[in-house]
Write a protein that holds these residues in place. Structure first.
Motif, PDB file in Angstrom:
ATOM      1  N   TRP A 178      -5.962  -0.428   9.769  1.00  0.00           N
ATOM      2  CA  TRP A 178      -5.635  -1.854   9.876  1.00  0.00           C
ATOM      3  C   TRP A 178      -5.435  -2.252  11.336  1.00  0.00           C
ATOM      4  O   TRP A 178      -5.984  -3.248  11.808  1.00  0.00           O
ATOM      5  CB  TRP A 178      -4.378  -2.152   9.061  1.00  0.00           C
ATOM      6  CG  TRP A 178      -3.872  -3.563   9.187  1.00  0.00           C
ATOM      7  CD1 TRP A 178      -3.102  -4.079  10.186  1.00  0.00           C
ATOM      8  CD2 TRP A 178      -4.122  -4.654   8.290  1.00  0.00           C
ATOM      9  NE1 TRP A 178      -2.840  -5.409   9.966  1.00  0.00           N
ATOM     10  CE2 TRP A 178      -3.454  -5.797   8.809  1.00  0.00           C
ATOM     11  CE3 TRP A 178      -4.821  -4.766   7.089  1.00  0.00           C
ATOM     12  CZ2 TRP A 178      -3.481  -7.022   8.173  1.00  0.00           C
ATOM     13  CZ3 TRP A 178      -4.847  -5.999   6.456  1.00  0.00           C
ATOM     14  CH2 TRP A 178      -4.180  -7.114   6.997  1.00  0.00           C
ATOM     15  N   HIS A 193       0.853   4.417  -2.753  1.00  0.00           N
ATOM     16  CA  HIS A 193       0.112   5.581  -2.257  1.00  0.00           C
ATOM     17  C   HIS A 193       1.058   6.585  -1.608  1.00  0.00           C
ATOM     18  O   HIS A 193       2.242   6.324  -1.429  1.00  0.00           O
ATOM     19  CB  HIS A 193      -0.954   5.141  -1.241  1.00  0.00           C
ATOM     20  CG  HIS A 193      -2.031   4.285  -1.813  1.00  0.00           C
ATOM     21  ND1 HIS A 193      -1.858   2.939  -2.074  1.00  0.00           N
ATOM     22  CD2 HIS A 193      -3.304   4.577  -2.193  1.00  0.00           C
ATOM     23  CE1 HIS A 193      -2.978   2.443  -2.584  1.00  0.00           C
ATOM     24  NE2 HIS A 193      -3.868   3.412  -2.660  1.00  0.00           N
ATOM     25  N   ASP A 198      -1.530   8.719   3.028  1.00  0.00           N
ATOM     26  CA  ASP A 198      -2.479   7.628   2.832  1.00  0.00           C
ATOM     27  C   ASP A 198      -2.011   6.365   3.548  1.00  0.00           C
ATOM     28  O   ASP A 198      -2.810   5.650   4.155  1.00  0.00           O
ATOM     29  CB  ASP A 198      -2.643   7.330   1.336  1.00  0.00           C
ATOM     30  CG  ASP A 198      -3.418   8.411   0.600  1.00  0.00           C
ATOM     31  OD1 ASP A 198      -4.120   9.193   1.266  1.00  0.00           O
ATOM     32  OD2 ASP A 198      -3.307   8.469  -0.644  1.00  0.00           O
ATOM     33  N   ASP A 225      -2.586   6.610   7.309  1.00  0.00           N
ATOM     34  CA  ASP A 225      -4.002   6.462   7.636  1.00  0.00           C
ATOM     35  C   ASP A 225      -4.435   5.006   7.532  1.00  0.00           C
ATOM     36  O   ASP A 225      -5.158   4.491   8.403  1.00  0.00           O
ATOM     37  CB  ASP A 225      -4.844   7.333   6.696  1.00  0.00           C
ATOM     38  CG  ASP A 225      -6.323   7.271   7.034  1.00  0.00           C
ATOM     39  OD1 ASP A 225      -6.701   7.719   8.135  1.00  0.00           O
ATOM     40  OD2 ASP A 225      -7.104   6.765   6.199  1.00  0.00           O
ATOM     41  N   TYR A 226      -3.952   4.306   6.505  1.00  0.00           N
ATOM     42  CA  TYR A 226      -4.377   2.922   6.296  1.00  0.00           C
ATOM     43  C   TYR A 226      -3.844   2.001   7.389  1.00  0.00           C
ATOM     44  O   TYR A 226      -4.559   1.108   7.859  1.00  0.00           O
ATOM     45  CB  TYR A 226      -3.930   2.440   4.918  1.00  0.00           C
ATOM     46  CG  TYR A 226      -4.534   1.113   4.516  1.00  0.00           C
ATOM     47  CD1 TYR A 226      -5.882   0.838   4.729  1.00  0.00           C
ATOM     48  CD2 TYR A 226      -3.748   0.130   3.916  1.00  0.00           C
ATOM     49  CE1 TYR A 226      -6.427  -0.372   4.367  1.00  0.00           C
ATOM     50  CE2 TYR A 226      -4.291  -1.089   3.547  1.00  0.00           C
ATOM     51  CZ  TYR A 226      -5.634  -1.340   3.769  1.00  0.00           C
ATOM     52  OH  TYR A 226      -6.166  -2.544   3.410  1.00  0.00           O
ATOM     53  N   TYR A 277       0.829  -1.198   0.000  1.00  0.00           N
ATOM     54  CA  TYR A 277       0.000   0.000   0.000  1.00  0.00           C
ATOM     55  C   TYR A 277       0.870   1.257   0.000  1.00  0.00           C
ATOM     56  O   TYR A 277       0.611   2.216  -0.732  1.00  0.00           O
ATOM     57  CB  TYR A 277      -0.929  -0.002   1.218  1.00  0.00           C
ATOM     58  CG  TYR A 277      -2.023   1.040   1.147  1.00  0.00           C
ATOM     59  CD1 TYR A 277      -3.242   0.744   0.548  1.00  0.00           C
ATOM     60  CD2 TYR A 277      -1.838   2.316   1.681  1.00  0.00           C
ATOM     61  CE1 TYR A 277      -4.252   1.694   0.474  1.00  0.00           C
ATOM     62  CE2 TYR A 277      -2.835   3.268   1.612  1.00  0.00           C
ATOM     63  CZ  TYR A 277      -4.040   2.949   1.007  1.00  0.00           C
ATOM     64  OH  TYR A 277      -5.022   3.904   0.933  1.00  0.00           O
TER      65      TYR A 277
END
Length: 292
Positions: free
Chosen positions: A257, A245, A249, A252-253, A241
């Motif tokens: 998670w 990104h 981003d 944040d991901y 990811y």
């Protein structure tokens, strides 16, 4: 560590282009056509995604190793495969634009055959000896970690036969090595020797023999398999990811998670196992619901 999954699975074949074994939580996929330099015939493209997706969907292993046989890792795509989606000149008088649209889907299908490695829930390690040519560069660039023998070399062969590489080389190589090197390899078709590949970060380590190479790769795979499968797959998801990104981003991901999948019990088992000087006993990932 809990009992390993049964070594008997659909992934183990028999196959035309591969030998597959699953032991100690490690799935070993080996290209097995050395007499043909492990060229990628039609069976190769049909078999590889079935093998990888069976291992992935049914959580049959915690790590995947890909290796090869003979003098060269792979000579790349067999020329007969190029005809699978039609030719740019059209077939049987067909409208060339209609033919081109079909060819696009054929190329996308080929791309997906290697994207399954990138998308697998478990890490994919690859051991490369001799030539890694054309489509083999596409394949190995989709793996998590690459190791090689001293005699290994990489070649973007497509430019030498009058075409542009299209199965994944450029999108992935540009994330793995400096762009200038991607351009030199793409424009010239020169061989990139293993030593230089290590220097620029394409491979992690280089070994004098294939035996030493495989010993190291399998040991690394077993070491990965001893870790929490949930933490390992989470790490792969986050790394992929972050690659695709922005930093914001990615931050944040990972927060989202961790909110859903932070496993305090797994952490507790890791600390307890270390204190007791024993292997940790982690639960395996579950098979996906759409798996048979």
């Amino acid at each position: 560590m809990s009992a390993a999954p049964s070594p008997t699975s659909a992934a183990e074949g028999p196959w035309t282009c591969f030998d597959v074994t699953i032991e100690e939580y490690v799935a070993h996929i080996r290209l097995n056509r050395p007499e043909a330099y492990n060229s990628m015939i039609r069976d190769f493209w049909n078999e590889l995604p079935v093998i990888v997706r069976d291992i992935n969907d049914n959580a049959r292993a915690r790590c995947i190793v890909i290796s090869s046989t003979g003098k060269h890792f792979s000579a790349g795509m067999d020329l007969a495969v190029f005809g699978g989606g039609g030719s740019s000149a059209g077939e049987g008088g067909a409208d060339r634009f209609i033919t081109a649209e079909g060819q696009r889907h054929h190329v996308r299908w080929l791309q997906d055959c290697f994207s399954c490695l990138d998308q697998a829930r478990m890490p994919v390690l690859v051991a490369i000896q001799g030539g890694c040519i054309g489509g083999a560069v596409d394949m190995t660039s989709a793996c998590d970690i690459r190791y090689a023998t001293e005699d290994a070399f990489f070649c973007v062969q497509e430019i030498n036969i009058g075409m542009t590489a299209d199965v994944g080389t450029f999108p992935r190589l540009c994330k793995l090595i400096p762009e200038g090197w991607v351009r030199e390899l793409a424009y010239t078709g020169r061989r990139l020797p293993a030593g230089k590949a290590k220097e620029i970060g394409l491979v992690n380590e280089v070994f004098p023999t294939q035996e030493a190479l495989l010993d190291h790769v399998m040991a690394t795979a077993r070491e990965i398999a001893e870790k929490s499968p949930l933490a390992v797959t989470g790490s792969k998801v986050m790394i992929n990811y972050a690659r695709d990104h922005t930093i914001a981003d990615g931050l944040d991901y990972i927060a989202v998670w961790q909110t859903g999948m932070f496993a305090g019990s797994h952490m507790g088992e890791a600390f307890k196992a270390k204190a007791e000087k024993r292997p940790a006993d982690f639960p395996d990932l579950k098979p996906l619901r759409n798996a048979m």
